[in-house]
Design an enzyme around this catalytic site. Sequence first.
Site, PDB file in Angstrom:
ATOM      1  N   HIS A   1       0.851  -1.188   0.000  1.00 45.34           N
ATOM      2  CA  HIS A   1       0.000   0.000   0.000  1.00 45.34           C
ATOM      3  C   HIS A   1       0.883   1.233   0.000  1.00 45.34           C
ATOM      4  CE1 HIS A   1      -4.126   1.546   0.540  1.00 45.34           C
ATOM      5  NE2 HIS A   1      -3.467   2.631   0.932  1.00 45.34           N
TER       6      HIS A   1
ATOM      7  N   LYS B   1      -7.649  -0.254   7.118  1.00 45.10           N
ATOM      8  CA  LYS B   1      -8.062  -1.084   5.966  1.00 45.10           C
ATOM      9  C   LYS B   1      -7.207  -2.340   5.845  1.00 45.10           C
ATOM     10  CE  LYS B   1      -7.429   1.977   2.518  1.00 45.10           C
ATOM     11  NZ  LYS B   1      -7.708   3.379   2.693  1.00 45.10           N
TER      12      LYS B   1
ATOM     13  N   ASP C   1     -13.592   3.917   6.947  1.00 48.36           N
ATOM     14  CA  ASP C   1     -12.563   4.563   6.131  1.00 48.36           C
ATOM     15  C   ASP C   1     -13.131   5.002   4.789  1.00 48.36           C
ATOM     16  OD1 ASP C   1      -9.819   5.406   5.497  1.00 48.36           O
ATOM     17  OD2 ASP C   1     -10.040   3.901   3.934  1.00 48.36           O
TER      18      ASP C   1
ATOM     19  N   ARG D   1     -12.411  13.407   3.659  1.00 49.24           N
ATOM     20  CA  ARG D   1     -11.090  14.056   3.753  1.00 49.24           C
ATOM     21  C   ARG D   1     -10.674  14.618   2.406  1.00 49.24           C
ATOM     22  NH1 ARG D   1      -7.536   9.474   5.174  1.00 49.24           N
ATOM     23  NH2 ARG D   1      -5.819  10.934   5.162  1.00 49.24           N
TER      24      ARG D   1
ATOM     25  N   SER E   1      -6.174   5.359   8.370  1.00 52.92           N
ATOM     26  CA  SER E   1      -6.866   5.008   7.125  1.00 52.92           C
ATOM     27  C   SER E   1      -6.202   3.788   6.487  1.00 52.92           C
ATOM     28  CB  SER E   1      -6.818   6.213   6.173  1.00 52.92           C
ATOM     29  OG  SER E   1      -7.099   5.829   4.852  1.00 52.92           O
TER      30      SER E   1
HETATM   31  N1  URA Z   1      -3.996   6.074   1.217  1.00 55.22           N
HETATM   32  C1  URA Z   1      -5.004   5.724   2.035  1.00 55.22           C
HETATM   33  O1  URA Z   1      -5.594   4.673   1.886  1.00 55.22           O
HETATM   34  N2  URA Z   1      -5.329   6.575   3.016  1.00 55.22           N
HETATM   35  C2  URA Z   1      -4.687   7.734   3.208  1.00 55.22           C
HETATM   36  O2  URA Z   1      -5.024   8.451   4.132  1.00 55.22           O
HETATM   37  C3  URA Z   1      -3.632   8.093   2.359  1.00 55.22           C
HETATM   38  C4  URA Z   1      -3.300   7.229   1.351  1.00 55.22           C
END
Ligand code: URA
Length: 433
Positions: free
Chosen positions: A81, A186, A160, A167, A182
């Site tokens: 990620h 996840k 989220d 956001r 966040s």
């Molecule tokens: N990627 C995400 O999933 N969340 C964030 O806050 C920033 C990047």
Amino acid sequence: MRMYDIIKTKRDGGKLTSEEIRWFIKGYTEGAIPDYQAAALLMAIFYEGMDDQETAELTLAIRDSGDTLQLGLDGIRVDKHSTGGVGDKTSLVVAPVVASCGINVAKISGRGLGHTGGTVDKLEAIEGYRTDLSTEEFVEVVRKVGVSIIGQSQDFAPADKKLYALRDVTATVDSMPLIVSSIMGKKLAANDDCIVLDVKCGSGSFMKTEADAFKLAQLMVSVGTRAGKKVRALITNMDRPLGRAVGNSLEVCEAIETLKGGGPGDFKELCLQLASNMLELAGKGSLEECRAMAEDAIKSGRALDTLAKMVELQGGDPRWIYEPERFPKAKYSLEVKAPEKGYIFKVDTEKYGEVSLILGAGRSTKEDKIDNTAGFVLERKTGDLVFKGDVIATLYTTEKKEALERAARLMLSATALWKEQPEKMPLVLGSVE
Ligand code: URA
């Protein structure tokens, strides 16, 4: 409990209790707390921050806002990620590479956020590609090809999903506790065994300094490790866009080119490093052995075939992967030319991200529709010498023709030319384990 009091506590620099954080996440997810109060709290967190304990609590509350993914797949699952960048289409290459080396990648990705792009938006540039698979369909695709990439569903880290969209349009993205919770909320709900985090650092990322990027990496690794996962973070350079293409279709095409063995050097190198780290965490061998495996997956064409199969199983036309000229082209384009001779010394990558947004590649409100043809391709990058009139980039749009001139001016204002060549920056600045 009252939302008003929670906002006030944070606004005044206080610490939120575990109960308050969980009450907020539950209430917002269920629709009992309105967007305007959630937005006010996000802004208070943006300004006042959260300590490590509050951040960990927020992460776990986001994880627990929905189901934890139980896929019942055999073998180890690994994921990567990114914290968000400009031109970062690594998932489109890394996920099929790792899958074609025999490790499952069941990937839940996000949409664009602020000035950064999102994998789900990119994949949706492939006509028919479904990012909204049910859990059963998701598992079925992973069983068949070893990889599936989908978006967040309602039953999976739903807090989220809602907070992310809020956001994005309230200028509350670049906050350390909000990014940590966040991403890790996840990732923990996705329940992968191993996670490689690509923590971006520099003008195009949410963390502008190395110190902040390392701190973010440490927080995420520590939250993930304490939750029982194998987590490693690479801190990577986002002082310039990654690769040359920015914008949804343009980026998918660049990823395809890379899977065919070409592609820009910096982008390909980062993909190989991320893939090797994922394979190593998954126990496939030493880092060198894993790198050789990843290189072979590209060279042999296996990774490209894997992407094409995944696209087909998710409703897209695999011919788009083998023949990317099938992607619709933008109706309008404009070349951005160098106003004088000089080395491209530095670029403001966040502004480059805004260039692609104003051309139609991203959203300004939650309801905005994306123009998949919009974005730009860089002809020259940081460190290159340009002469007056040389093309630095070509801008593309179908829906926002009137924005072309403004976008070109913004790009030039974000490009510093200088008589000396800048020092070369490493692509990977370090790692945290
Ligand atoms: N990627 C995400 O999933 N969340 C964030 O806050 C920033 C990047």
